[in-house]
Design a protein around this motif. Structure first.
Motif, PDB file in Angstrom:
ATOM      1  N   ILE A   8      90.919  39.581  43.627  1.00  0.00           N
ATOM      2  CA  ILE A   8      91.534  40.441  42.622  1.00  0.00           C
ATOM      3  C   ILE A   8      90.596  41.600  42.280  1.00  0.00           C
ATOM      4  O   ILE A   8      89.491  41.697  42.810  1.00  0.00           O
ATOM      5  CB  ILE A   8      91.871  39.650  41.344  1.00  0.00           C
ATOM      6  CG1 ILE A   8      90.607  38.993  40.775  1.00  0.00           C
ATOM      7  CG2 ILE A   8      92.941  38.614  41.629  1.00  0.00           C
ATOM      8  CD1 ILE A   8      90.804  38.380  39.410  1.00  0.00           C
ATOM      9  N   ARG A   9      91.036  42.478  41.387  1.00  0.00           N
ATOM     10  CA  ARG A   9      90.315  43.720  41.114  1.00  0.00           C
ATOM     11  C   ARG A   9      88.906  43.504  40.587  1.00  0.00           C
ATOM     12  O   ARG A   9      88.038  44.358  40.752  1.00  0.00           O
ATOM     13  CB  ARG A   9      91.079  44.602  40.131  1.00  0.00           C
ATOM     14  CG  ARG A   9      91.250  44.031  38.748  1.00  0.00           C
ATOM     15  CD  ARG A   9      91.894  45.055  37.802  1.00  0.00           C
ATOM     16  NE  ARG A   9      91.012  46.199  37.556  1.00  0.00           N
ATOM     17  CZ  ARG A   9      91.401  47.314  36.959  1.00  0.00           C
ATOM     18  NH1 ARG A   9      92.663  47.462  36.599  1.00  0.00           N
ATOM     19  NH2 ARG A   9      90.552  48.300  36.731  1.00  0.00           N
ATOM     20  N   TRP A  10      88.635  42.345  39.962  1.00  0.00           N
ATOM     21  CA  TRP A  10      87.286  42.093  39.461  1.00  0.00           C
ATOM     22  C   TRP A  10      86.338  41.669  40.575  1.00  0.00           C
ATOM     23  O   TRP A  10      85.138  41.553  40.349  1.00  0.00           O
ATOM     24  CB  TRP A  10      87.289  41.001  38.385  1.00  0.00           C
ATOM     25  CG  TRP A  10      88.399  41.036  37.398  1.00  0.00           C
ATOM     26  CD1 TRP A  10      89.243  40.018  37.075  1.00  0.00           C
ATOM     27  CD2 TRP A  10      88.792  42.122  36.550  1.00  0.00           C
ATOM     28  NE1 TRP A  10      90.132  40.388  36.106  1.00  0.00           N
ATOM     29  CE2 TRP A  10      89.878  41.689  35.759  1.00  0.00           C
ATOM     30  CE3 TRP A  10      88.339  43.439  36.396  1.00  0.00           C
ATOM     31  CZ2 TRP A  10      90.510  42.511  34.830  1.00  0.00           C
ATOM     32  CZ3 TRP A  10      88.969  44.256  35.467  1.00  0.00           C
ATOM     33  CH2 TRP A  10      90.027  43.797  34.704  1.00  0.00           C
ATOM     34  N   GLY A  11      86.907  41.386  41.766  1.00  0.00           N
ATOM     35  CA  GLY A  11      86.082  40.917  42.864  1.00  0.00           C
ATOM     36  C   GLY A  11      85.984  39.413  42.964  1.00  0.00           C
ATOM     37  O   GLY A  11      85.172  38.885  43.728  1.00  0.00           O
ATOM     38  N   TYR A  12      86.820  38.693  42.226  1.00  0.00           N
ATOM     39  CA  TYR A  12      86.765  37.235  42.203  1.00  0.00           C
ATOM     40  C   TYR A  12      87.894  36.639  43.039  1.00  0.00           C
ATOM     41  O   TYR A  12      89.017  37.148  43.046  1.00  0.00           O
ATOM     42  CB  TYR A  12      86.849  36.710  40.771  1.00  0.00           C
ATOM     43  CG  TYR A  12      85.780  37.269  39.865  1.00  0.00           C
ATOM     44  CD1 TYR A  12      84.454  37.368  40.311  1.00  0.00           C
ATOM     45  CD2 TYR A  12      86.071  37.711  38.580  1.00  0.00           C
ATOM     46  CE1 TYR A  12      83.466  37.885  39.493  1.00  0.00           C
ATOM     47  CE2 TYR A  12      85.093  38.228  37.754  1.00  0.00           C
ATOM     48  CZ  TYR A  12      83.789  38.317  38.214  1.00  0.00           C
ATOM     49  OH  TYR A  12      82.807  38.833  37.410  1.00  0.00           O
ATOM     50  N   PRO A  13      87.623  35.535  43.758  1.00  0.00           N
ATOM     51  CA  PRO A  13      88.630  34.950  44.660  1.00  0.00           C
ATOM     52  C   PRO A  13      89.703  34.164  43.923  1.00  0.00           C
ATOM     53  O   PRO A  13      89.451  33.537  42.894  1.00  0.00           O
ATOM     54  CB  PRO A  13      87.793  34.029  45.555  1.00  0.00           C
ATOM     55  CG  PRO A  13      86.631  33.627  44.701  1.00  0.00           C
ATOM     56  CD  PRO A  13      86.326  34.825  43.842  1.00  0.00           C
ATOM     57  N   VAL A  14      90.918  34.217  44.488  1.00  0.00           N
ATOM     58  CA  VAL A  14      92.072  33.513  43.938  1.00  0.00           C
ATOM     59  C   VAL A  14      92.781  32.810  45.085  1.00  0.00           C
ATOM     60  O   VAL A  14      92.910  33.360  46.184  1.00  0.00           O
ATOM     61  CB  VAL A  14      93.040  34.504  43.252  1.00  0.00           C
ATOM     62  CG1 VAL A  14      94.314  33.799  42.820  1.00  0.00           C
ATOM     63  CG2 VAL A  14      92.355  35.172  42.068  1.00  0.00           C
ATOM     64  N   LYS A  15      93.237  31.588  44.835  1.00  0.00           N
ATOM     65  CA  LYS A  15      93.919  30.816  45.868  1.00  0.00           C
ATOM     66  C   LYS A  15      95.366  31.305  46.013  1.00  0.00           C
ATOM     67  O   LYS A  15      96.240  30.985  45.213  1.00  0.00           O
ATOM     68  CB  LYS A  15      93.908  29.332  45.502  1.00  0.00           C
ATOM     69  CG  LYS A  15      94.714  28.432  46.441  1.00  0.00           C
ATOM     70  CD  LYS A  15      94.103  28.383  47.830  1.00  0.00           C
ATOM     71  CE  LYS A  15      94.744  27.281  48.663  1.00  0.00           C
ATOM     72  NZ  LYS A  15      96.180  27.512  48.923  1.00  0.00           N
TER      73      LYS A  15
END
Length: 426
Positions: A8-15
């Motif tokens: 996502i835009r913050w740079g954090y991974p999402v499943k």
């Protein structure tokens, strides 16, 4: 597999393996930061991937005020997939769950603070706890920073932060709002009016809370700047009441802006002028879905019901407030007992029983004790004005003089304070 995760835009991974889902999540974050009117776009993230934990969690947050049962449904959907979620998603879920399920505010804040400690670029959570170093170039960070600075009295720093935010993004409504707070606190009402008038067109894209709240600020500046009442009522009718008539009211705080403005007008001796508007507003407030969402709203609604002779609703609202406080423990319960006394005094003030209102509050009323409800200084200030009127109308003249003189020492440029002193020959 790597393609099962997106960033996502913050740079954090999402499943998720859906680019659409991530794009809608990012669009929702943008709307949150801007206080935009299109936050419902998060629902499309759920349509793109109904099993995404982050999507379901954010949908639950979005629906919490509008449709609480639906919010709980999406929380359950997110919880069912926590086993495959990323650490970031799990922490967002915990924080949002605490908020939606109305757990203790301190616990919710702790969860947001822990989330930001591990994932400091999440500006959506940053609205609850400030972490500046990792976000110095973000559009919205300085507006967020400005507000807590002004709330602790650091007006110069608050103004600098708001202006820096506006230099990065001139139409950021929260930076505009924070700068107006500074102007109002320092009684720079003409400057505030000019500034907010130049910003007003940019509010059309805001959610109903931010839209009506910035108009509320402008109306208060008109009120203090000797504008004719017709100008204040034009803002109420065209921008605040009109927003309440739409079906997309997204926050109980819209009612706060309506009630707060009418109370400011009322306390200045214009009861007759607000009569019809109060009657219509009270009809809306009888829908109990807005009750117990905000302590400040409950306080203002108690006054409104009493003013409109809707005593059974006022009694029912007060009973609900007392029930909430009785469920609390320790110091929080003790501090909230004062809020109940203020609610009862506002009820009596609404009925015109100034002596009982004075007896309820006692001689040592201090508006700063009510910061516990989470209202801003500007929102609370009207209660001190109410207190001054109660003192005068209940015959406690020497105490009224002392209260008014203290107000002059702190903010000498508020015309209403001087009008009270002159009106009663103090």
């Amino acid at each position: 597999m790597a393609d099962e995760y997106k960033v996502i835009r913050w740079g954090y991974p999402v499943k998720t393996n859906s680019d659409e889902c991530v794009n809608f999540i990012d669009a929702y974050f943008q709307q949150v930061l801007y206080y935009g009117a299109d936050r419902h776009i998060i629902l499309k993230a759920g349509e793109a991937d109904g099993e995404c934990v982050l999507a379901n969690t954010l949908i639950a947050f979005f629906l919490a005020f509008k449709a609480h049962k639906d919010a709980l449904f999406h929380l359950h959907a997110a919880q069912c997939k926590l086993g495959v979620a990323t650490v970031y998603e799990k922490m967002v879920f915990k924080a949002v769950s605490s908020w939606v399920e109305a757990k203790e505010p301190e616990a919710t804040l702790d969860l947001h603070s822990q989330l930001l400690k591990d994932f400091p670029k999440d500006l959506a959570s940053l609205k609850r706890a400030q972490v500046l170093p990792e976000n110095q170039d973000e559009n919205y960070i300085y507006g967020m920073l400005s507000f807590p600075l002004l709330e602790v009295g650091r007006m110069r720093d608050a103004e600098l932060a708001a202006r820096k935010g506006l230099a990065i993004k001139s139409d950021d409504p929260w930076s505009q709002h924070a700068l107006c707070h500074v102007f109002q606190h320092e009684c720079r009402f003409n400057e505030a009016v000019h500034f907010m008038e130049t910003c007003a067109d940019s509010w059309n894209a805001c959610c109903s809370f931010m839209y009506t709240h910035n108009w509320w600020h402008l109306a208060l500046c008109y009120l203090e700047g000797h504008a004719h009442l017709s100008k204040i009522f034009d803002i109420y009718d065209s921008h605040i009441w009109a927003a309440l008539q739409q079906n997309n009211v997204d926050s109980p705080q819209v009612y706060l802006n309506a009630l707060g403005l009418l109370l400011h007008v009322h306390v200045r001796g214009n009861s007759t002028d607000i009569h019809d508007r109060m009657r219509d507003l009270v009809v809306c407030l009888m829908d109990q879905s807005s009750w117990h969402q905000e302590w400040l709203l409950d306080l203002l609604a108690t006054w409104a019901f009493a003013y409109a002779n809707a005593f059974s609703q006022a009694d029912q609202l007060l009973k609900g407030m007392k029930g909430r406080v009785n469920e609390m423990q320790g110091k929080r319960r003790e501090s909230m007992q004062r809020v109940l006394l203020l609610a009862e005094a506002l009820y009596q003030y609404g009925k015109g029983d100034y002596t009982r209102a004075y007896d309820t509050l006692g001689p040592n009323f201090n508006v700063l004790e009510y910061k516990v409800i989470g209202a801003s200084d500007e929102q609370l200030d009207v209660f001190e004005e109410v207190w001054c009127v109660i003192l005068i109308n209940s015959g406690h003249i020497s105490q009224a003089i002392q209260a008014l003189e203290r107000r002059v020492e702190i903010r000498s440029g508020v015309p209403f304070t001087w009008r009270l002193l002159v009106r009663d020959g103090f």
